[in-house]
Design a protein around this motif. Structure first.
Motif, mmCIF file in Angstrom:
data_model
loop_
_atom_site.group_PDB
_atom_site.id
_atom_site.type_symbol
_atom_site.label_atom_id
_atom_site.label_comp_id
_atom_site.label_asym_id
_atom_site.label_seq_id
_atom_site.Cartn_x
_atom_site.Cartn_y
_atom_site.Cartn_z
ATOM 1 N N HIS A 32 9.802 -0.582 11.068
ATOM 2 C CA HIS A 32 10.650 0.520 11.174
ATOM 3 C C HIS A 32 10.258 1.243 9.796
ATOM 4 N N SER A 33 10.103 2.602 9.972
ATOM 5 C CA SER A 33 9.600 3.577 8.983
ATOM 6 C C SER A 33 10.552 3.804 7.838
ATOM 7 N N GLY A 34 11.998 3.477 8.201
ATOM 8 C CA GLY A 34 12.846 3.578 7.200
ATOM 9 C C GLY A 34 12.977 2.587 6.441
ATOM 10 N N LEU A 35 12.822 1.380 6.770
ATOM 11 C CA LEU A 35 12.459 0.107 5.818
ATOM 12 C C LEU A 35 11.376 0.000 5.205
ATOM 13 N N TYR A 36 10.215 0.445 5.909
ATOM 14 C CA TYR A 36 9.073 -0.094 5.390
ATOM 15 C C TYR A 36 8.069 1.373 4.803
ATOM 16 N N GLY A 37 8.449 2.380 5.430
ATOM 17 C CA GLY A 37 7.595 3.604 5.251
ATOM 18 C C GLY A 37 7.368 4.023 3.881
ATOM 19 N N GLY A 38 6.234 4.037 3.433
ATOM 20 C CA GLY A 38 5.933 4.397 2.073
ATOM 21 C C GLY A 38 5.139 3.462 1.333
ATOM 22 N N ALA A 39 5.386 2.014 1.622
ATOM 23 C CA ALA A 39 4.758 0.850 1.239
ATOM 24 C C ALA A 39 3.997 0.057 1.885
ATOM 25 N N VAL A 40 3.784 0.367 3.198
ATOM 26 C CA VAL A 40 2.734 -0.360 3.995
ATOM 27 C C VAL A 40 1.628 0.763 4.854
ATOM 28 N N PRO A 41 0.663 -0.078 5.015
ATOM 29 C CA PRO A 41 -0.514 0.791 5.862
ATOM 30 C C PRO A 41 0.003 1.190 7.044
ATOM 31 N N ASN A 42 -0.749 2.130 7.679
ATOM 32 C CA ASN A 42 -0.326 2.813 9.173
ATOM 33 C C ASN A 42 -1.620 2.890 9.885
ATOM 34 N N ARG A 92 9.912 10.534 5.926
ATOM 35 C CA ARG A 92 11.083 10.308 5.415
ATOM 36 C C ARG A 92 11.167 10.997 4.404
ATOM 37 N N TYR A 148 0.847 -1.210 -0.065
ATOM 38 C CA TYR A 148 0.021 -0.016 0.232
ATOM 39 C C TYR A 148 0.940 1.415 -0.035
ATOM 40 N N THR A 167 7.789 9.902 2.804
ATOM 41 C CA THR A 167 6.605 9.464 3.313
ATOM 42 C C THR A 167 6.521 10.512 4.386
ATOM 43 N N ILE A 206 6.171 2.459 12.758
ATOM 44 C CA ILE A 206 4.882 2.453 12.211
ATOM 45 C C ILE A 206 3.860 1.624 12.930
#
Lengths: 456, 456
Positions: free
Chosen positions: B211-221, A326, A280, A296, B315
């Motif tokens: 971790h928002s550095g590793l996953y931020g942007g491509a996962v829901p929150n 980010r 997502y 992000t 996240i």
């Protein structure tokens, strides 16, 4: 330069690393302040032992910065080496198989807090310079060292230190050893990092919590207003709704995207690792692009009112959220914080007050130009020792130093470290591979020579 | 019936009240379970002493219910008296001027936890019956007593008990002594209460925090999704956006609104008391109407992710909120919960899961019909003793009993108590005015006679 000095002295280097790892230089915990100081002094003394000059333990508002240089390569370029001597706390202690500050060597791995992040890497440029100075009595480039003790707490003193010591730190390129690779046999250089900017949003709707039986219906609710503000921050499709947020964002080349997508895990693997049912995010970008080269905005936490068991019919007077972004080139953390502040002002319901204040730990995004000569030098040195070309890694996380060096000193940073990402950074049973240690020393030794050639 | 028996025995009644108040019948704290039982037994024995028959301490899943009756007034109506013998915890103890369970009389006030809420009021109908039975050897109406020990924890066993004992509790009208007045010299009957329905909303976006550095942007929150859901619950103008929420709401008469507005505090006073800068709520209604006869929806609390000092770039995988509604006739708590559940289902972003589960403590809204004969009886009895007509009070809070009696037994409840709202209900230094105690006994004694007349 052959590597016999490195081979001959390897046992001593490992003993030195062991000694370094024994110092619990946990920057985040005040009770370890003396240990952090001790690690700074150990680092300074190790630099001196290598033949580096003008070594100083320089005070900051927080933990000290260790500086040293050797500037006798007349007409040659100047290289600044960066590293940090502080470590994360070791907790949870019961998950460690050995004491975190009593290093243990097993199967050619050294286990200790700070082994891979990053005390072993700190020694690579030091040993490389020592090798040259012992073997050749000179260095092919001028070198400067900048070792900080606050990386694990977001480098709060680093920007100020750089501003105050611009002349001292002037260099043609920087090399950061705070880096690594995904797999043991595939060298890598980190060429892109995301930046970080964060705010806390505090919403207040009344002088104190109110009883919903007595007041419910005729007074505002801070939690309801916070929900409205937070909802306004993002569009339904996953894009950030903060006005102006994407204005400065650098669009990356198709080639760069191809490189990212070729090496990034499949959507399925990514979902599995994240524990999510579906990917997502910003439409039009793959998860690799979304997490590595797109900016992000995430709510990291929110709270307000009653959070216990059962019912408490309170109208919370205060509600709060922490939000971080980010960032990617050319976004500026201060400017993004300002955009969020203005957005919140515009989207705060009239019946409440909202305050936005910046969180510590901002970082500039960083991207090394593809054709930077320092990258060429690294590629040559790695190729020479490892007989493989390093991958160019993009990282979604944030490390302040590279962005700061570029912003404040106009110096680009090539990032080359010998950690492998399975070595338990920040986790129990952190370790470092001794084979990587020796390989890294050789590559850094060769690198000095390549830098002399490419940075001309 | 004159009141000489009451005057002659007043000292004993105060001694009995003192004895009753010594029992720390705190229903919410498990360690006081025995004291609650003891208070139930004390109540039962007091009923017997008054001449009430078939007195029973009846077990429930929680604290017991005390029942008793006297049913020899052939052809006369039957009246059910309600009260509760449990009390709130006494904390904070250091704010009390005397021990909460060692009653102290000063300036014709008795200080103790439970004095005004509601052990003194519990005794009013008991003493009234005793007065008749001693003086006249009969009662003008049939009476039943229902004293529970769980009112302070939301009466969780009461509905079940009523369902199981419909025949036993059958009556023509109920009188609840769990009531009071705003000012000492102005009698009042509570004729309208709001109901209560609540849910917890749990949003999940991943298997664990990311971790928002590793996953931020491509996962829901989860926090972002919760904000969207919560924002969707209310319109910007303060009305509730849950589909169908207002469908069953009874529109009140202009006369009733006039009564409310005539006695409700000014907007300025209301704002001051609430500590808000402006009134805010459903357009077209005054704060008095909004808080007394209109339904509401309020977020009572919300939480998720990191809430500590500084930054943690997480996240959050889970975020939560508690939401309660104050309800008005003819809204049904179960139906409202169902409407919220369906609304949340419709407004949950596709990228997350949301669960809605009902919170304990629901209450039916209650409104006594204006022309109810029990209200006439109360008016006459009050007028006779106090020489003033009681105000009709609307209350924005919730007390389960009246709604339950109407829903489950089809019995209307007239609410008449002798507490004054400045007597520190649920607070330190709770007290009760002894003048009110004696006045209440007299009014209740007279009330039996009026009920016989008006309920015919």
């Amino acid at each position: 330069m052959d590597f016999s000095y490195i081979t001959d002295n390897q046992k001593r280097f490992i003993d030195e690393l062991t000694e370094f790892l024994r110092i619990p230089s946990i920057s985040t915990l005040p009770e370890y302040k003396e240990s952090v100081q001790q690690a700074a002094e150990w680092t300074a003394s190790r630099l001196q032992h290598a033949g580096i000059e003008h070594v100083k333990v320089m005070e900051t508002n927080g933990h000290p910065i260790v500086y040293g240089d050797w500037l006798h390569a007349e007409g040659a370029p100047t290289v600044l080496f960066y590293g940090h001597y502080d470590v994360q706390p070791a907790e949870p202690l019961d998950l460690w198989n050995s004491q975190p500050f009593e290093p243990v060597i097993e199967n050619e791995r050294i286990y200790a807090r700070g082994a891979t992040d990053m005390k072993a890497n700190v020694l690579l440029p030091v040993i490389a310079c020592e090798t040259w100075l012992k073997d050749a009595n000179t260095l092919p480039v001028n070198v400067k060292f900048l070792f900080e003790g606050e990386e694990e707490i977001g480098s709060p003193s680093l920007a100020g230190f750089m501003e105050e010591n611009k002349e001292l730190l002037r260099a043609d390129a920087a090399i950061s050893a705070d880096s690594g690779r995904m797999e043991e046999d595939q060298p890598a250089s980190m060429v892109s990092l995301r930046g970080l900017a964060g705010v806390q949003i505090d919403v207040r709707s009344a002088g104190g919590d109110l009883h919903s039986g007595l007041y419910g219906g005729a007074v505002p609710n801070s939690a309801q207003a916070l929900a409205r503000i937070l909802d306004s921050l993002k569009h339904e499709d996953g894009t950030v709704a903060v006005e102006g947020f994407y204005d400065d964002v650098m669009e990356r080349s198709d080639e760069e995207k191809e490189t990212i997508n070729a090496t990034f895990s499949s959507d399925e693997t990514f979902q599995q690792k994240a524990g999510v049912d579906r990917v997502y995010g910003e439409p039009g970008y793959t998860p690799g692009e979304q997490t590595l080269i797109r900016p992000t905005l995430d709510i990291n936490g929110l709270w307000g009112g009653y959070q216990g068991i059962g019912v408490k019919t309170v109208i919370p007077a205060e509600s709060h959220a922490k939000v971080t972004c980010r960032l990617v080139p050319n976004q500026d953390p201060e400017h993004v914080i300002d955009l969020i502040r203005r957005h919140v002002e515009r989207h705060t319901p009239a019946e409440v007050d909202a305050l936005v204040f910046p969180l510590e730990g901002k970082a500039y995004p960083y991207m090394l130009p593809e054709d930077h000569p320092g990258l060429k030098a690294v590629e040559e040195a790695v190729q020479h020792v490892e007989e493989k070309s390093p991958h160019q890694l993009r990282i979604g996380g944030s490390i302040p130093v590279a962005g700061l060096l570029q912003q404040l000193l106009d110096v680009h940073t090539v990032q080359l470290g010998y950690s492998v990402f399975d070595e338990g950074m920040h986790a129990p049973n952190e370790f470092y591979r001794l084979s990587q240690f020796e390989k890294g020393q050789k590559v850094y030794t060769r690198l000095l020579q390549e830098l002399a050639e490419y940075l001309e």
